[in-house]
Scaffold this active site. Structure first.
Site, PDB file in Angstrom:
ATOM      1  N   ASP A  20      84.613 122.830  58.529  1.00  0.00           N
ATOM      2  CA  ASP A  20      85.585 122.269  59.461  1.00  0.00           C
ATOM      3  C   ASP A  20      86.757 121.760  58.616  1.00  0.00           C
ATOM      4  OD1 ASP A  20      87.124 120.658  61.144  1.00  0.00           O
ATOM      5  OD2 ASP A  20      85.409 120.120  62.393  1.00  0.00           O
ATOM      6  N   TYR A  49      82.593 114.573  63.053  1.00  0.00           N
ATOM      7  CA  TYR A  49      83.190 114.058  64.292  1.00  0.00           C
ATOM      8  C   TYR A  49      82.066 113.794  65.319  1.00  0.00           C
ATOM      9  CZ  TYR A  49      85.627 114.229  68.763  1.00  0.00           C
ATOM     10  OH  TYR A  49      86.067 113.949  70.025  1.00  0.00           O
ATOM     11  N   ARG A  88      91.169 136.810  78.685  1.00  0.00           N
ATOM     12  CA  ARG A  88      89.943 136.235  78.099  1.00  0.00           C
ATOM     13  C   ARG A  88      89.366 137.118  76.994  1.00  0.00           C
ATOM     14  NH1 ARG A  88      85.365 137.384  80.232  1.00  0.00           N
ATOM     15  NH2 ARG A  88      86.044 137.323  82.394  1.00  0.00           N
ATOM     16  N   LYS A 144      95.038 118.895  66.263  1.00  0.00           N
ATOM     17  CA  LYS A 144      95.457 117.944  65.218  1.00  0.00           C
ATOM     18  C   LYS A 144      96.677 118.491  64.478  1.00  0.00           C
ATOM     19  CE  LYS A 144      91.545 116.377  66.741  1.00  0.00           C
ATOM     20  NZ  LYS A 144      91.573 115.605  67.977  1.00  0.00           N
TER      21      LYS A 144
HETATM   22  N1  LCS Z   1      86.581 118.590  64.164  1.00  0.00           N
HETATM   23  C1  LCS Z   1      87.072 117.413  63.738  1.00  0.00           C
HETATM   24  C2  LCS Z   1      87.003 117.080  62.291  1.00  0.00           C
HETATM   25  C3  LCS Z   1      87.618 116.535  64.659  1.00  0.00           C
HETATM   26  O1  LCS Z   1      88.084 115.367  64.211  1.00  0.00           O
HETATM   27  C4  LCS Z   1      87.654 116.881  66.032  1.00  0.00           C
HETATM   28  C5  LCS Z   1      88.205 115.967  67.060  1.00  0.00           C
HETATM   29  C6  LCS Z   1      87.135 118.113  66.421  1.00  0.00           C
HETATM   30  C7  LCS Z   1      86.613 118.953  65.456  1.00  0.00           C
HETATM   31  C8  LCS Z   1      87.135 118.557  67.848  1.00  0.00           C
HETATM   32  O2  LCS Z   1      88.400 118.980  68.202  1.00  0.00           O
HETATM   33  P1  LCS Z   1      88.933 118.982  69.726  1.00  0.00           P
HETATM   34  O3  LCS Z   1      87.863 119.601  70.544  1.00  0.00           O
HETATM   35  O4  LCS Z   1      89.194 117.562  70.102  1.00  0.00           O
HETATM   36  O5  LCS Z   1      90.144 119.822  69.650  1.00  0.00           O
HETATM   37  N2  LCS Z   1      88.483 114.687  66.600  1.00  0.00           N
HETATM   38  C9  LCS Z   1      88.936 113.708  67.328  1.00  0.00           C
HETATM   39  C10 LCS Z   1      89.130 112.403  66.837  1.00  0.00           C
HETATM   40  O6  LCS Z   1      88.849 112.008  65.704  1.00  0.00           O
HETATM   41  N3  LCS Z   1      89.652 111.651  67.779  1.00  0.00           N
HETATM   42  O7  LCS Z   1      89.766 112.321  68.976  1.00  0.00           O
HETATM   43  C11 LCS Z   1      89.320 113.689  68.750  1.00  0.00           C
END
Ligand code: LCS
Length: 394
Positions: free
Chosen positions: A185, A113, A58, A210
């Site tokens: 982001d 998001y 951690r 992603k």
């Molecule tokens: N930032 C962006 C631009 C995102 O699209 C997402 C998730 C996150 C942060 C958060 O990431 P995660 O915690 O899921 O790794 N976007 C999603 C979407 O458009 N569909 O499902 C998740």
């Protein structure tokens, strides 16, 4: 030395070194929760930060697998240091909570998001942190939003799901003048197409779930910035504990080795799909930063070297026609998330952004007819043929 190499070479080589114990060519997965000290003095020195090395998974630098991933992603973002997280949301949460306190003010892009929107509007507001959601495509509005207590500007560009693009360099400059941190982001663009730190931002963060992982088989997040920023973030991560697991770090290393190849194909296919959609009578509008019709195409051209694989479009006939389209695809998967090798299609107003209040969605352009696609790396003719047959059914 690695930073001087070209991007694709950095994808493959940055951070990699043969395992010094057995000589394994590929970085091993250090699936361990703790590390053995040679003696009590060494343990104490490592905890005191007087000797570099690993202590507990951690605690930074986590494991040698994490260290390779961080070195690779930092080389791609052209930043000095990085920190991994269990998800993109864990990364965003750590960045805001480690740097903002009650009475501070955050300026955020108004289209973000859905979970980011609610983290800011509910959790941060609940902690007494003031948040202004601003149309960051309008520099005048951004300039007017700064207050005495503004400590951070959070940009999502291209934005999920409207694909709005804002000027990172200009806004990072404004933040600097006001003594505020600028955070980008970079999930949609990836460091292959956009380098926020080079454009003047303090921090670039991504959901590794992603394009960085790239194969829809992990959850992860990463933050890249200066050594000073990461030193401030480290105790927060240590105390809150939302780090990435060793297996996910290894999957991210593997994903990044082909980032440059995948992103080229995602972008090529997305442009072809966007052009196909623009010509369809069933489609009212298409938003893809690589299209001349995109309202911020010039800003995108200035700060991005390509336009990635995300697009959105409005279907004539509204949500019902959109639903019929999504129910009629067969090659494309009806699923949230993005950046997978295969093409995904979803409806933000009822899925990824359902948690955003309807009046806010309407105001910022997340309309009911908006359908979002994450265009994969299949042969583009097959993606288009699938959409064509689905349009035939609406
Ligand atoms: N930032 C962006 C631009 C995102 O699209 C997402 C998730 C996150 C942060 C958060 O990431 P995660 O915690 O899921 O790794 N976007 C999603 C979407 O458009 N569909 O499902 C998740």
């Amino acid at each position: 030395m690695q930073e001087k190499m070209k991007f694709g070479t950095r994808c493959v080589h940055a951070g990699e070194k043969p395992d010094p114990v057995f000589g394994a060519h590929t970085t091993p997965i250090f699936q361990t929760s703790t590390f053995v000290f040679a003696n009590a003095g060494q343990g104490a020195a490592r905890f005191a930060g007087k000797e570099a090395g690993y202590v507990y998974t951690r605690i930074s630098p986590n494991t040698p697998t994490h260290a390779v991933f961080v070195e690779k992603v930092a080389a791609l973002e052209e930043g000095d240091a990085g920190q991994t997280f269990a998800s993109g949301m864990a990364a965003i949460t750590a960045v805001v909570l480690a740097n903002l306190k009650q009475g501070d003010h955050l300026i955020s892009t108004n289209v973000v998001y859905g979970c980011t929107y609610n983290l800011f509007s509910e959790i941060l507001s609940g902690l007494g942190i003031e948040v202004s959601f601003i149309d960051t495509t309008d520099l005048g509005k951004v300039r007017a939003a700064f207050q005495e207590n503004t400590k951070m500007v959070f940009l999502e560009t291209p934005a999920n799901p409207t694909m709005n693009v804002c000027d990172i360099g200009e806004i990072a400059g404004m933040a600097r003048e006001h003594g505020a941190l600028s955070i980008v982001d970079n999930t949609f663009a990836t460091p292959y197409f956009q380098k926020p730190l080079q454009l003047g931002a303090d921090v670039s963060l991504s959901s590794c779930t992603k394009y960085i992982g790239g194969h829809a088989d992990l959850l992860g997040g990463v933050v890249v910035g200066s050594l000073d920023f990461m030193k401030k973030l480290a105790p927060f991560v240590e105390y809150t504990g939302g780090i990435m697991g060793p297996h996910e770090a290894w999957l991210c290393i593997r994903g990044l080795k082909t980032l440059h190849l995948r992103m080229e194909k995602h972008a090529e296919n997305a442009l072809k799909t966007a052009e196909f959609l623009e010509a369809r009578p069933e489609v009212e509008w298409v938003r893809y930063p690589g299209l001349r019709s995109h309202p911020q195409h010039d800003v995108a051209k200035k700060q991005m070297s390509g336009y990635s694989g995300m697009l959105s479009f409005g279907v004539r006939g509204g949500i019902e026609a959109g639903r019929r389209l999504m129910n009629s695809v067969s090659l494309c998967s009806l699923a949230v998330s993005l950046g997978a090798t295969d093409t995904l299609i979803q409806h933000p107003a009822s899925m990824t952004h359902a948690c955003v209040p309807p009046e806010v969605r309407k105001k910022v352009g997340i309309t009911d007819e908006l359908v979002r696609m994450s265009v994969g790396i299949e042969d583009p003719e097959d993606i288009i043929a699938d959409l064509e047959q689905a349009f035939g059914k609406i």
